[in-house]
Design a protein around this motif. Structure first.
Motif, short mmCIF file in Angstrom:
data_model
loop_
_atom_site.label_atom_id
_atom_site.label_comp_id
_atom_site.label_asym_id
_atom_site.label_seq_id
_atom_site.Cartn_x
_atom_site.Cartn_y
_atom_site.Cartn_z
N LYS A 69 68.77 75.10 21.17
CA LYS A 69 70.10 74.55 20.90
C LYS A 69 70.60 73.78 22.12
N LYS A 70 71.63 72.99 21.90
CA LYS A 70 72.21 72.15 22.95
C LYS A 70 72.63 72.98 24.16
N GLU A 71 73.15 74.17 23.91
CA GLU A 71 73.60 75.04 25.01
C GLU A 71 72.44 75.47 25.91
N ASP A 72 71.26 75.68 25.31
CA ASP A 72 70.08 76.04 26.11
C ASP A 72 69.67 74.88 27.01
N TYR A 73 69.75 73.66 26.47
CA TYR A 73 69.43 72.49 27.28
C TYR A 73 70.41 72.37 28.44
N ALA A 74 71.69 72.56 28.16
CA ALA A 74 72.71 72.48 29.21
C ALA A 74 72.47 73.54 30.29
N ALA A 75 72.11 74.75 29.86
CA ALA A 75 71.83 75.82 30.81
C ALA A 75 70.59 75.49 31.65
N PHE A 76 69.59 74.87 31.02
CA PHE A 76 68.38 74.47 31.74
C PHE A 76 68.72 73.45 32.83
N GLN A 77 69.59 72.49 32.51
CA GLN A 77 69.96 71.45 33.46
C GLN A 77 70.53 72.04 34.75
N SER A 78 71.27 73.14 34.64
CA SER A 78 71.89 73.73 35.83
C SER A 78 71.12 74.93 36.37
N HIS A 79 69.98 75.26 35.75
CA HIS A 79 69.16 76.39 36.21
C HIS A 79 68.66 76.08 37.64
N PRO A 80 68.74 77.06 38.55
CA PRO A 80 68.32 76.81 39.94
C PRO A 80 66.90 76.26 40.08
N ASN A 81 65.97 76.73 39.27
CA ASN A 81 64.59 76.23 39.35
C ASN A 81 64.52 74.76 38.97
N HIS A 82 65.30 74.36 37.95
CA HIS A 82 65.32 72.96 37.53
C HIS A 82 65.97 72.09 38.59
N VAL A 83 67.08 72.56 39.13
CA VAL A 83 67.78 71.79 40.17
C VAL A 83 66.86 71.57 41.37
N GLU A 84 66.14 72.61 41.77
CA GLU A 84 65.22 72.50 42.90
C GLU A 84 64.08 71.52 42.60
N TYR A 85 63.47 71.64 41.43
CA TYR A 85 62.34 70.79 41.08
C TYR A 85 62.76 69.34 40.86
N SER A 86 63.96 69.13 40.39
CA SER A 86 64.44 67.77 40.11
C SER A 86 64.38 66.87 41.34
N ALA A 87 64.64 67.44 42.51
CA ALA A 87 64.60 66.63 43.74
C ALA A 87 63.18 66.11 43.98
N THR A 88 62.18 66.95 43.79
CA THR A 88 60.79 66.56 43.96
C THR A 88 60.40 65.52 42.92
N PHE A 89 60.76 65.79 41.66
CA PHE A 89 60.41 64.89 40.56
C PHE A 89 61.07 63.53 40.76
N SER A 90 62.35 63.52 41.07
CA SER A 90 63.09 62.26 41.24
C SER A 90 62.51 61.41 42.36
N ALA A 91 62.07 62.05 43.44
CA ALA A 91 61.51 61.32 44.58
C ALA A 91 60.19 60.63 44.23
N ALA A 92 59.52 61.09 43.17
CA ALA A 92 58.22 60.54 42.78
C ALA A 92 58.33 59.41 41.76
N ILE A 93 59.52 59.17 41.26
CA ILE A 93 59.73 58.26 40.13
C ILE A 93 60.18 56.88 40.58
N GLU A 94 59.51 55.86 40.05
CA GLU A 94 59.94 54.49 40.27
C GLU A 94 60.92 54.06 39.17
N LYS A 95 60.54 54.37 37.90
CA LYS A 95 61.40 54.05 36.75
C LYS A 95 61.36 55.23 35.79
N ILE A 96 62.46 55.43 35.08
CA ILE A 96 62.54 56.57 34.16
C ILE A 96 63.42 56.23 32.97
#
Length: 111
Positions: A69-96
């Protein structure tokens, strides 16, 4: 109605990685993330093998996550593991390109 009728959400990410990025490490990190966070119902990824450059525009990989459900997606977005990994992922991306949507499955998978 098929899958998705109960409010399931699909999170689709299509990327072009920066030159020099070790893509296998990025994918391993994402696989680790989705196994650690129970909010993710399913995860698939793939690499383009046949698209002509005119159509792919340099995008090479897609990642798809399904949430109950939408609420699970929202919770995932703010999950500490996702927040931490997002920095690594974003640094590797040229276009998204990112799409997040309730989906309708017209043809169910066999099985």
């Amino acid at each position: 109605m098929g899958a998705g009728a109960m409010g399931e959400i699909k999170h689709l990410v299509v990327v072009k990685f920066k030159e020099g990025v070790v893509i296998e490490e990025i994918i391993k990190g994402m696989e680790k993330l989705v196994t650690e966070v129970d909010l993710v119902k399913s995860f698939e990824w793939g690499q383009d093998t046949e698209g002509p450059e005119m159509l792919t525009q340099g995008f090479t990989h897609s990642f798809s996550m399904t949430f109950d459900k939408k609420e699970d997606y929202a919770a995932f977005q703010s999950h500490p593991n996702h927040v931490e990994y997002s920095a690594t992922f974003s640094a590797a991306i040229e276009k998204i390109v990112v799409l997040c949507f309730p989906y309708v499955r017209v043809k169910p998978t066999a099985g």
